[in-house]
Each structure stands twice: as structure tokens, then as C-alpha cells.
Design an enzyme around this catalytic site. Structure first.
Site, PDB file in Angstrom:
ATOM      1  N   ARG A 180       6.605  -9.385  -2.240  1.00  0.00           N
ATOM      2  CA  ARG A 180       6.860  -7.951  -3.261  1.00  0.00           C
ATOM      3  C   ARG A 180       8.651  -8.351  -3.916  1.00  0.00           C
ATOM      4  NH1 ARG A 180       3.882  -4.463  -6.099  1.00  0.00           N
ATOM      5  NH2 ARG A 180       5.289  -2.549  -6.444  1.00  0.00           N
ATOM      6  N   ARG A 184      17.541 -13.695  -2.011  1.00  0.00           N
ATOM      7  CA  ARG A 184      18.420 -14.160  -2.971  1.00  0.00           C
ATOM      8  C   ARG A 184      19.896 -14.171  -2.855  1.00  0.00           C
ATOM      9  NH1 ARG A 184      18.435  -9.245  -6.810  1.00  0.00           N
ATOM     10  NH2 ARG A 184      16.768  -9.671  -7.647  1.00  0.00           N
ATOM     11  N   ARG A 257      -3.745   5.001   0.749  1.00  0.00           N
ATOM     12  CA  ARG A 257      -2.304   6.108   1.345  1.00  0.00           C
ATOM     13  C   ARG A 257      -1.522   6.668   0.609  1.00  0.00           C
ATOM     14  NH1 ARG A 257      -1.477   5.951   6.433  1.00  0.00           N
ATOM     15  NH2 ARG A 257       0.951   5.964   6.666  1.00  0.00           N
ATOM     16  N   ARG A 288      12.226   7.226   1.846  1.00  0.00           N
ATOM     17  CA  ARG A 288      13.088   7.379   1.248  1.00  0.00           C
ATOM     18  C   ARG A 288      13.744   8.786   0.614  1.00  0.00           C
ATOM     19  NH1 ARG A 288      10.109   3.648  -3.357  1.00  0.00           N
ATOM     20  NH2 ARG A 288       8.842   5.002  -4.261  1.00  0.00           N
ATOM     21  N   GLU A 313       9.725  11.376   0.503  1.00  0.00           N
ATOM     22  CA  GLU A 313       9.111  10.949   0.676  1.00  0.00           C
ATOM     23  C   GLU A 313       8.169  10.903   1.446  1.00  0.00           C
ATOM     24  OE1 GLU A 313       8.477   7.468  -1.807  1.00  0.00           O
ATOM     25  OE2 GLU A 313       9.138   8.832  -3.905  1.00  0.00           O
ATOM     26  N   TYR A 361      -3.150  -2.921  -6.251  1.00  0.00           N
ATOM     27  CA  TYR A 361      -1.943  -2.501  -6.064  1.00  0.00           C
ATOM     28  C   TYR A 361      -0.867  -3.304  -6.940  1.00  0.00           C
ATOM     29  CZ  TYR A 361       1.899  -1.843  -2.875  1.00  0.00           C
ATOM     30  OH  TYR A 361       3.334  -1.370  -2.841  1.00  0.00           O
ATOM     31  N   ASP A 363       1.184  -2.683 -10.568  1.00  0.00           N
ATOM     32  CA  ASP A 363       2.627  -1.560 -10.907  1.00  0.00           C
ATOM     33  C   ASP A 363       2.132  -1.919 -12.353  1.00  0.00           C
ATOM     34  OD1 ASP A 363       4.467  -1.865  -8.803  1.00  0.00           O
ATOM     35  OD2 ASP A 363       5.193  -3.924  -9.413  1.00  0.00           O
TER      36      ASP A 363
HETATM   37  P1  FAD Z   1      -3.688   6.410 -12.659  1.00  0.00           P
HETATM   38  O1  FAD Z   1      -2.358   6.878 -13.081  1.00  0.00           O
HETATM   39  O2  FAD Z   1      -4.196   6.943 -10.571  1.00  0.00           O
HETATM   40  O3  FAD Z   1      -4.312   7.739 -13.159  1.00  0.00           O
HETATM   41  C1  FAD Z   1      -5.497   7.220 -12.821  1.00  0.00           C
HETATM   42  C2  FAD Z   1      -5.664   9.083 -13.665  1.00  0.00           C
HETATM   43  O4  FAD Z   1      -7.801   9.196 -13.795  1.00  0.00           O
HETATM   44  C3  FAD Z   1      -5.754  10.012 -12.739  1.00  0.00           C
HETATM   45  O5  FAD Z   1      -4.758  10.839 -13.585  1.00  0.00           O
HETATM   46  C4  FAD Z   1      -7.156  10.609 -11.989  1.00  0.00           C
HETATM   47  O6  FAD Z   1      -6.887  11.774 -11.845  1.00  0.00           O
HETATM   48  C5  FAD Z   1      -8.271  10.311 -13.289  1.00  0.00           C
HETATM   49  N1  FAD Z   1      -9.042  10.551 -12.128  1.00  0.00           N
HETATM   50  C6  FAD Z   1      -9.346   9.825 -11.667  1.00  0.00           C
HETATM   51  N2  FAD Z   1     -11.307  10.561 -10.867  1.00  0.00           N
HETATM   52  C7  FAD Z   1     -11.261  11.017 -12.246  1.00  0.00           C
HETATM   53  C8  FAD Z   1     -12.541  11.788 -12.210  1.00  0.00           C
HETATM   54  N3  FAD Z   1     -13.490  11.931 -11.625  1.00  0.00           N
HETATM   55  N4  FAD Z   1     -12.170  12.692 -13.322  1.00  0.00           N
HETATM   56  C9  FAD Z   1     -11.619  12.605 -14.354  1.00  0.00           C
HETATM   57  N5  FAD Z   1     -10.599  11.784 -14.219  1.00  0.00           N
HETATM   58  C10 FAD Z   1     -10.399  10.793 -12.689  1.00  0.00           C
HETATM   59  N6  FAD Z   1       4.508   0.935 -10.756  1.00  0.00           N
HETATM   60  C11 FAD Z   1       5.274   0.167 -11.166  1.00  0.00           C
HETATM   61  O7  FAD Z   1       5.870  -0.639 -12.217  1.00  0.00           O
HETATM   62  N7  FAD Z   1       6.627   0.313 -11.061  1.00  0.00           N
HETATM   63  C12 FAD Z   1       7.444   1.436 -10.203  1.00  0.00           C
HETATM   64  O8  FAD Z   1       8.221   1.887  -9.459  1.00  0.00           O
HETATM   65  C13 FAD Z   1       5.774   2.194  -9.452  1.00  0.00           C
HETATM   66  N8  FAD Z   1       6.389   3.316  -8.591  1.00  0.00           N
HETATM   67  C14 FAD Z   1       4.909   3.780  -7.938  1.00  0.00           C
HETATM   68  C15 FAD Z   1       5.465   4.445  -6.843  1.00  0.00           C
HETATM   69  C16 FAD Z   1       4.467   5.371  -6.565  1.00  0.00           C
HETATM   70  C17 FAD Z   1       4.095   6.951  -5.337  1.00  0.00           C
HETATM   71  C18 FAD Z   1       3.132   5.257  -6.699  1.00  0.00           C
HETATM   72  C19 FAD Z   1       1.422   5.594  -6.037  1.00  0.00           C
HETATM   73  C20 FAD Z   1       2.613   3.653  -8.073  1.00  0.00           C
HETATM   74  C21 FAD Z   1       4.124   3.181  -8.444  1.00  0.00           C
HETATM   75  N9  FAD Z   1       3.725   2.714  -9.314  1.00  0.00           N
HETATM   76  C22 FAD Z   1       4.568   1.891  -9.901  1.00  0.00           C
HETATM   77  C23 FAD Z   1       2.480   1.460  -9.807  1.00  0.00           C
HETATM   78  C24 FAD Z   1       1.985   2.327 -10.950  1.00  0.00           C
HETATM   79  O9  FAD Z   1       1.690   4.534 -10.952  1.00  0.00           O
HETATM   80  C25 FAD Z   1       0.788   2.319 -11.515  1.00  0.00           C
HETATM   81  O10 FAD Z   1      -0.221   0.958 -11.538  1.00  0.00           O
HETATM   82  C26 FAD Z   1      -0.122   2.647 -12.746  1.00  0.00           C
HETATM   83  O11 FAD Z   1       0.102   4.296 -12.850  1.00  0.00           O
HETATM   84  C27 FAD Z   1      -1.727   2.699 -12.677  1.00  0.00           C
HETATM   85  O12 FAD Z   1      -2.515   3.352 -13.314  1.00  0.00           O
HETATM   86  P2  FAD Z   1      -3.796   3.687 -13.361  1.00  0.00           P
HETATM   87  O13 FAD Z   1      -4.175   4.526 -15.250  1.00  0.00           O
HETATM   88  O14 FAD Z   1      -4.735   2.695 -13.063  1.00  0.00           O
HETATM   89  O15 FAD Z   1      -3.908   5.138 -12.441  1.00  0.00           O
HETATM   90  N1  UDP Z   2       9.551  -2.710   2.196  1.00  0.00           N
HETATM   91  C1  UDP Z   2      11.124  -2.601   3.246  1.00  0.00           C
HETATM   92  N2  UDP Z   2      11.723  -1.989   3.299  1.00  0.00           N
HETATM   93  C2  UDP Z   2      12.296  -1.551   2.852  1.00  0.00           C
HETATM   94  C3  UDP Z   2      11.371  -1.098   1.414  1.00  0.00           C
HETATM   95  C4  UDP Z   2      10.215  -2.175   1.187  1.00  0.00           C
HETATM   96  O1  UDP Z   2      10.604  -3.245   4.547  1.00  0.00           O
HETATM   97  O2  UDP Z   2      13.157  -0.956   2.794  1.00  0.00           O
HETATM   98  C5  UDP Z   2       8.228  -3.616   2.695  1.00  0.00           C
HETATM   99  C6  UDP Z   2       7.477  -2.625   2.737  1.00  0.00           C
HETATM  100  O3  UDP Z   2       6.309  -3.581   3.411  1.00  0.00           O
HETATM  101  C7  UDP Z   2       6.541  -2.299   1.126  1.00  0.00           C
HETATM  102  C8  UDP Z   2       6.824  -3.585   0.752  1.00  0.00           C
HETATM  103  O4  UDP Z   2       8.300  -3.790   1.314  1.00  0.00           O
HETATM  104  O5  UDP Z   2       5.705  -1.500   1.011  1.00  0.00           O
HETATM  105  C9  UDP Z   2       6.964  -3.456  -1.171  1.00  0.00           C
HETATM  106  O6  UDP Z   2       8.185  -3.251  -1.570  1.00  0.00           O
HETATM  107  P1  UDP Z   2       8.360  -2.170  -2.705  1.00  0.00           P
HETATM  108  O7  UDP Z   2       9.687  -1.171  -2.872  1.00  0.00           O
HETATM  109  O8  UDP Z   2       7.412  -3.196  -3.656  1.00  0.00           O
HETATM  110  O9  UDP Z   2       7.170  -0.580  -2.569  1.00  0.00           O
HETATM  111  P2  UDP Z   2       6.976  -0.135  -3.518  1.00  0.00           P
HETATM  112  O10 UDP Z   2       6.631   1.235  -2.975  1.00  0.00           O
HETATM  113  O11 UDP Z   2       7.020  -0.196  -4.616  1.00  0.00           O
HETATM  114  O12 UDP Z   2       5.161  -0.303  -3.872  1.00  0.00           O
END
Ligand code: FAD
Ligand code: UDP
Length: 376
Positions: A180, A184, A257, A288, A313, A361, A363
Site C-alpha cells: 500500500r 519514490r 483488529r 501513532r 492510537e 481492507y 479504503d
Molecule cells: P463502516 O464504516 O464500518 O460502516 C458499517 C456500519 O454498519 C457501521 O456504522 C455499523 O455500526 C453498522 N452495522 C454493523 N452491524 C450492524 C447491525 N447488525 N445492525 C445495524 N447496523 C450495523 N479509508 C480511506 O480511504 N482513507 C483513510 O485514511 C482511512 N483510514 C481509516 C482508518 C481506520 C482506523 C479505519 C478503521 C478505516 C480507515 N479507512 C480509510 C477505511 C474506511 O473507514 C472504510 O473504507 C469505510 O468507512 C468503510 O465503509 P463501510 O460502510 O464498509 O463500513
Molecule cells: N506501515 C509501516 N510503518 C509506518 C506506516 C505504515 O510499516 O510508519 C505499514 C504497516 O504494515 C501498515 C501498512 O504499512 O499496515 C499500510 O499502511 P497504511 O498507512 O496504508 O495503513 P492504514 O493505517 O491506512 O490501514
């Protein structure tokens, strides 16, 4: 009694985008969510005028113009460029992703040619070992990292962070996770390669509110609390919750996780000088620190608000009652998921989508792209 065309379980990005597009085509939708708010993991809470990313930092990035135009038609986005910094076990700060700045900080190399030759030297042992073992493709994250970027960067910036984030050894994790990150040969700290990147102006809630505008929504409502009833009120169901839960864990529980956030309001306008600082040492318990104001204020405008909010976190294994964040796509879990996926294929009334239902996984942008495609 059927009252809706679609019951949408989950108001995250998948459910909200689906509801929006279905409503536009004249379909009646009800969205339910078990959380007390809409938006799933992109939900923000406003504290002291700062949008706090309650479920972890979210940066929208894509090269798909259709997706970018779609989200911007709901709410305009700013141009936030993510440039995280990492604090390494050796105490030094490094730019991410791995680029000429990182190589200069790590080895003092000043040109791409010098960096290439250093990288080649760093990768050599791992590549030779793979050849000796008769392997053509890296089998796990450690092999992938060592052959991609070499030993020093693996040890200072990858190993500790990854093992903290995933709670598993790098030798037990799939190689794709580390792919991911861009590598560069230019002085460019932009974490993403995509053409478009940003944060909705006014925060992510504006995006979700816009998507769900005019649609029936019920929060604090769990599909499983009265499954028969929810199944009876709509022609079709869009399910974005956990797929193993949908099938009553008949093939076993999938692992996830999750992250525990320790959020603090600080009486200083500028705590760390950047939105994201990673701590890559295994000795630091968190992965982080996020300083939320940086997503929507730029340069010295961070001084316009006197306080700041940070979140440490802590990555942990998911247990019942916690929010499942990251699917653990190792072979054990993938095999279990595959069984659920085959079962899901036989459903005629249910569409499974999103991070939890597809155990992927994802985005944000690919989630939107997928829903746009469904409607084409
Ligand atoms: P979710 O947002 O998980 O929505 C699912 C919903 O279903 C939830 O609100 C939940 O409460 C509901 N639900 C589940 N079970 C039930 C049930 N039985 N009844 C009623 N409701 C229910 N993506 C990026 O592009 N950039 C980022 O920087 C990025 N950072 C992230 C950082 C973290 C810590 C995490 C966890 C994800 C990150 N993502 C990021 C990914 C992004 O969050 C997801 O791609 C996106 O939110 C997924 O949307 P979703 O609708 O699939 O899931
Ligand atoms: N990663 C790492 N060091 C860093 C940042 C990221 O080794 O400082 C690795 C780690 O394994 C992570 C992966 O790169 O799971 C992808 O990072 P990204 O920031 O895309 O993860 P996100 O937090 O968005 O899931």
C-alpha cells in the site's frame, strides 16, 4: 408487510452511498445502524471547533475522477495532502512514505543514483536468500519489505509499527499490506500516489448528511435485535455488517483488529506540527498520534484556535463489544471468509457490501466506486 424497496443495514459509506443512489432512482429506502450516529467509521465529533475523527484519521484519496466528482457533488473537498512523519526506535524523525527525504535522513544519500545503489545493497541479502530458497514471489510481509526497501528501513520504520498494528509477526502477515505504501525516488512526502486527495470542507459528517438527505434513518437499531421483522419490511436487504454474524458464525468467527483511542484536549494551539506522527518502535505502546485540527487548517492557521486535540492510537485484537476495524486477511481467516462468501452468493434477497460484509481492507474511494458500479 413490505414498506421499503431496500432495508440498508449500516449507515457507513457503503450503506449511505447505496441509499443515496437508490433514492435518486425512486426507490424507497430505510437505513438502520446500531451505533448512536450515522456515518460508520468516518463519523466525526466536533469538540472546541475541531472535527475529531472519532474512529481514526480518514483521508480521502483517489485517482478515479468519477468518484471524486461524485463526493464533491455532495460536499466540496479541501486539498489536504497527507505527509506523515515517523519517529523511529533510533530516536530520529523520518519522512514517509519511503522517498528521497527518508533515504537522505537514513543514509545521507543526496541523489536518486546514490539512493538506488544504497537500496540495492540493502535488498541484496533478502533477494539472494529468496533465490536460494527457489522462491519467486515474497511469501509474507517481511520478505516483501526486505526485498522492496531493505533491512535498515524495515527495522527502523516497518517491523515495530506493523507488528504493533497487526499483533502478528511480519512473517505471518500477507505481503500486500506493505505494498500500500509508495516507494519514490523523488523528494516527495505525499503519502498517496492518487491525483485527488482531501477532506470534506466542514468535516465528514457533511458528506454522510448529504448522502442520507431525505432518507429514513434509524440509529441505535441493531438488525439482529429483531431480524425477522427487519427482513419482513423490505424487498431486498443491503447488509454492511459482519458477514460471519449474518450467518450466526456457522463457519467460525472471523478475526479483526481494532484501535483504542486515547483522545486529549490540550491547552496549546500546536502539539506536534503535523496531522500524523507514527511511532515505529515496538517499545512505544501506541502506533501513532493524530492531531485533528491539521486536516482542516493549513500552515500557521492552526494558531487561530487556542487549543488542540490529539488521539493516541493503540492497536488491539478485536473482541465482542468493540468496533471491528481491520479484517485480518491471513490464510486462516481468508479460508473461513471464503465459506461465508460462497453462502452469500446463494442469497437472492441480500446484497453484501463494505469492509465488514466483504471482509476486505477497503479504503473509502473503492467503496464508492463499487456502489457507483452496482447502479450502472
Ligand atoms: P463502516 O464504516 O464500518 O460502516 C458499517 C456500519 O454498519 C457501521 O456504522 C455499523 O455500526 C453498522 N452495522 C454493523 N452491524 C450492524 C447491525 N447488525 N445492525 C445495524 N447496523 C450495523 N479509508 C480511506 O480511504 N482513507 C483513510 O485514511 C482511512 N483510514 C481509516 C482508518 C481506520 C482506523 C479505519 C478503521 C478505516 C480507515 N479507512 C480509510 C477505511 C474506511 O473507514 C472504510 O473504507 C469505510 O468507512 C468503510 O465503509 P463501510 O460502510 O464498509 O463500513
Ligand atoms: N506501515 C509501516 N510503518 C509506518 C506506516 C505504515 O510499516 O510508519 C505499514 C504497516 O504494515 C501498515 C501498512 O504499512 O499496515 C499500510 O499502511 P497504511 O498507512 O496504508 O495503513 P492504514 O493505517 O491506512 O490501514
Amino acid at each position: 408487510m413490505i414498506q421499503y424497496d431496500y432495508l440498508i443495514v449500516g449507515s457507513g459509506l457503503f450503506g449511505a452511498t447505496f441509499a443515496h443512489l437508490a433514492q435518486k432512482r425512486g426507490m424507497r429506502c430505510l437505513v438502520i445502524d446500531k451505533r448512536p450516529h450515522i456515518g460508520g467509521n468516518i463519523y466525526c465529533e466536533e469538540i472546541e471547533g475541531i472535527n475529531v475523527h472519532k474512529y481514526g484519521a480518514h483521508i480521502f484519496h483517489t485517482s478515479d475522477k468519477e468518484v471524486w466528482d461524485f463526493v464533491n457533488s455532495i460536499v466540496p473537498f479541501n486539498r489536504y495532502t497527507n505527509c506523515p512523519v515517523a519517529q523511529a526506535p533510533n530516536g530520529k524523525l523520518y519522512n514517509l512514505p519511503f522517498n528521497m527525504n527518508t533515504f537522505y535522513q537514513m543514509w545521507g544519500v543526496k541523489t536518486p543514483e546514490e539512493a538506488e545503489s544504497k537500496l540495492e545493497e540493502q535488498r541484496r541479502d533478502a533477494i539472494e536468500k529468496m533465490r536460494a530458497d527457489g522462491i519467486s514471489e515474497p511469501r509474507n510481509l517481511e520478505e516483501q519489505a526486505l526485498t522492496l526497501i531493505g533491512k535498515d528501513i524495515y527495522e527502523q520504520l516497518i517491523k515495530g509499527y506493523t507488528e504493533k498494528q497487526w499483533g502478528r509477526k511480519c512473517t505471518e502477515l500477507p505481503a500486500f499490506i506493505i505494498r500500500r505504501l509508495p516507494v519514490r525516488m523523488t523528494f516527495d512526502n505525499n503519502y498517496f500516489n492518487d491525483s485527488y486527495q482531501g477532506i470534506p470542507i466542514g468535516g465528514y459528517n457533511k458528506l454522510i448528511d448529504g448522502l442520507l438527505d431525505g432518507i429514513d434513518v434509524m440509529t441505535n437499531t441493531d438488525f439482529f435485535s429483531d431480524r425477522k421483522y427487519w427482513e419482513s419490511i423490505a424487498d431486498k436487504i443491503v447488509f454492511t455488517g459482519k458477514i460471519d454474524e449474518f450467518y450466526d458464525y456457522c463457519f467460525g468467527k472471523l478475526e479483526y483488529r481494532t484501535v483504542r483511542f486515547e483522545t486529549e484536549l490540550l491547552d496549546t494551539p500546536n502539539y506536534q506540527g503535523n496531522a500524523v506522527v507514527n511511532y515505529t518502535s515496538s517499545k512505544v505502546p501506541f502506533t501513532r498520534i493524530i492531531e485533528h485540527k491539521y486536516f482542516e487548517s493549513f500552515g500557521n492557521s492552526v494558531y487561530e484556535t487556542p487549543k488542540t486535540i490529539i488521539s493516541r492510537e493503540y492497536s488491539t485484537e478485536w473482541k465482542d463489544g468493540m468496533e471491528p476495524f481491520y479484517p485480518v486477511n491471513d490464510s486462516k481467516n481468508q479460508n473461513i471468509y471464503e465459506k461465508y462468501r460462497l453462502l452469500a452468493e446463494t442469497e437472492s434477497k441480500v446484497i453484501f457490501g463494505g469492509r465488514l460484509a466483504e471482509y476486505k481492507y477497503y479504503d473509502m474511494a473503492p467503496i464508492i466506486a463499487q456502489v457507483l458500479t452496482l447502479f450502472k
